[in-house]
Write an enzyme that holds these catalytic residues in place. Structure first.
Site, PDB file in Angstrom:
ATOM      1  N   TYR A  30      11.890 -21.777  48.187  1.00  0.00           N
ATOM      2  CA  TYR A  30      10.830 -21.805  47.175  1.00  0.00           C
ATOM      3  C   TYR A  30      10.194 -23.186  47.116  1.00  0.00           C
ATOM      4  O   TYR A  30       8.961 -23.318  47.081  1.00  0.00           O
ATOM      5  CB  TYR A  30      11.418 -21.418  45.822  1.00  0.00           C
ATOM      6  CG  TYR A  30      10.471 -21.542  44.653  1.00  0.00           C
ATOM      7  CD1 TYR A  30       9.361 -20.720  44.534  1.00  0.00           C
ATOM      8  CD2 TYR A  30      10.696 -22.486  43.655  1.00  0.00           C
ATOM      9  CE1 TYR A  30       8.491 -20.829  43.458  1.00  0.00           C
ATOM     10  CE2 TYR A  30       9.835 -22.609  42.573  1.00  0.00           C
ATOM     11  CZ  TYR A  30       8.734 -21.779  42.482  1.00  0.00           C
ATOM     12  OH  TYR A  30       7.871 -21.898  41.411  1.00  0.00           O
ATOM     13  N   GLU A  52       7.386 -18.063  33.927  1.00  0.00           N
ATOM     14  CA  GLU A  52       7.760 -19.273  33.184  1.00  0.00           C
ATOM     15  C   GLU A  52       8.203 -18.912  31.778  1.00  0.00           C
ATOM     16  O   GLU A  52       9.147 -19.504  31.237  1.00  0.00           O
ATOM     17  CB  GLU A  52       6.594 -20.263  33.143  1.00  0.00           C
ATOM     18  CG  GLU A  52       6.229 -20.893  34.475  1.00  0.00           C
ATOM     19  CD  GLU A  52       7.264 -21.871  35.007  1.00  0.00           C
ATOM     20  OE1 GLU A  52       8.205 -22.225  34.254  1.00  0.00           O
ATOM     21  OE2 GLU A  52       7.165 -22.272  36.176  1.00  0.00           O
ATOM     22  N   TRP A  60      15.918 -21.436  36.706  1.00  0.00           N
ATOM     23  CA  TRP A  60      14.848 -20.920  37.546  1.00  0.00           C
ATOM     24  C   TRP A  60      15.411 -20.078  38.688  1.00  0.00           C
ATOM     25  O   TRP A  60      14.777 -19.116  39.136  1.00  0.00           O
ATOM     26  CB  TRP A  60      13.994 -22.060  38.087  1.00  0.00           C
ATOM     27  CG  TRP A  60      12.788 -21.578  38.817  1.00  0.00           C
ATOM     28  CD1 TRP A  60      12.489 -21.742  40.137  1.00  0.00           C
ATOM     29  CD2 TRP A  60      11.695 -20.803  38.279  1.00  0.00           C
ATOM     30  NE1 TRP A  60      11.297 -21.120  40.448  1.00  0.00           N
ATOM     31  CE2 TRP A  60      10.796 -20.544  39.327  1.00  0.00           C
ATOM     32  CE3 TRP A  60      11.414 -20.307  37.001  1.00  0.00           C
ATOM     33  CZ2 TRP A  60       9.618 -19.805  39.138  1.00  0.00           C
ATOM     34  CZ3 TRP A  60      10.249 -19.571  36.816  1.00  0.00           C
ATOM     35  CH2 TRP A  60       9.368 -19.331  37.883  1.00  0.00           C
TER      36      TRP A  60
END
Length: 204
Positions: A30, A52, A60
């Site tokens: 990522y 988010e 995350w």
């Protein structure tokens, strides 16, 4: 893999990455291919805004692992489709163990889709978010120097809330700005610093 220096780790491939992106293959990929690259399409921005919001209070990595399930559950984050979700969809999502089953965040995502559609009459989500691009981007040398919010993220959060968006506090909005290239918070020395092209004409 070398020991971290100023928050960076040089991997076996010779590339320097922050500690958070140096071990987990999912986070590394990522970081290497997506994080910080410019996103300027409505659907892409809506997806990242939604993720988010779901990430709040979680790692995350958890969100990334659930991202395919989120895309399936929320119709690839097509704003028009999500804006039309009703009570049956909310019930379906609350039963979907593959995503984050948080009623407030699910309702916020639907409401944010509706707010995204309303913005089209005034330039759209892309124009609004990118209007908060600062004159200069941060130049962090260590993780401690990476800000968690900015004057622009505070202003953007206030504007988004005035337009009917929720789960868009200054910290969440700054994380979004980092993720979609509006600011570049890659550490100086990282192999990804400056690769978005957004700040190519700025001296860093």
């Amino acid at each position: 893999m070398s020991e971290p220096v100023d928050g960076l780790v040089v991997g076996e491939d010779g590339l320097a990455r922050p500690v958070w992106a140096s071990t987990d293959p999912l986070l590394r990929d990522y970081y290497d291919s997506e994080w910080g690259m410019p996103v300027q399409d409505e659907q892409g921005l809506f997806e990242r805004l939604s993720l988010e919001a779901f990430q709040s209070g979680l790692s995350w990595a958890t969100i990334l692992r659930k991202r395919p399930a989120f895309r399936h559950a929320f119709a690839d984050f097509d704003p028009e489709t999500v804006a039309g979700f009703g009570d049956q969809d909310v019930a379906r999502l609350l039963l979907d163990a593959a995503i984050i089953r948080n009623r407030a965040k699910i309702l916020a995502t639907i409401g944010n889709a509706q707010a995204t559609l309303r913005l089209r009459a005034e330039g759209g989500l892309t124009e609004l978010l990118w209007s908060f691009q600062p004159e200069q981007t941060p130049e962090p040398r260590t993780p401690d120097e990476v800000p968690s919010r900015s004057a622009e993220s505070v202003a953007a959060a206030k504007e988004l809330k005035s337009r009917g968006f929720s789960f868009v506090g200054p910290t969440t909005v700054f994380a979004l700005m980092e993720a979609v290239g509006i600011v570049d918070t890659h550490l100086l020395g990282s192999h990804r610093r400056g690769t978005s092209g957004v700040w190519a004409d700025r001296s860093i």
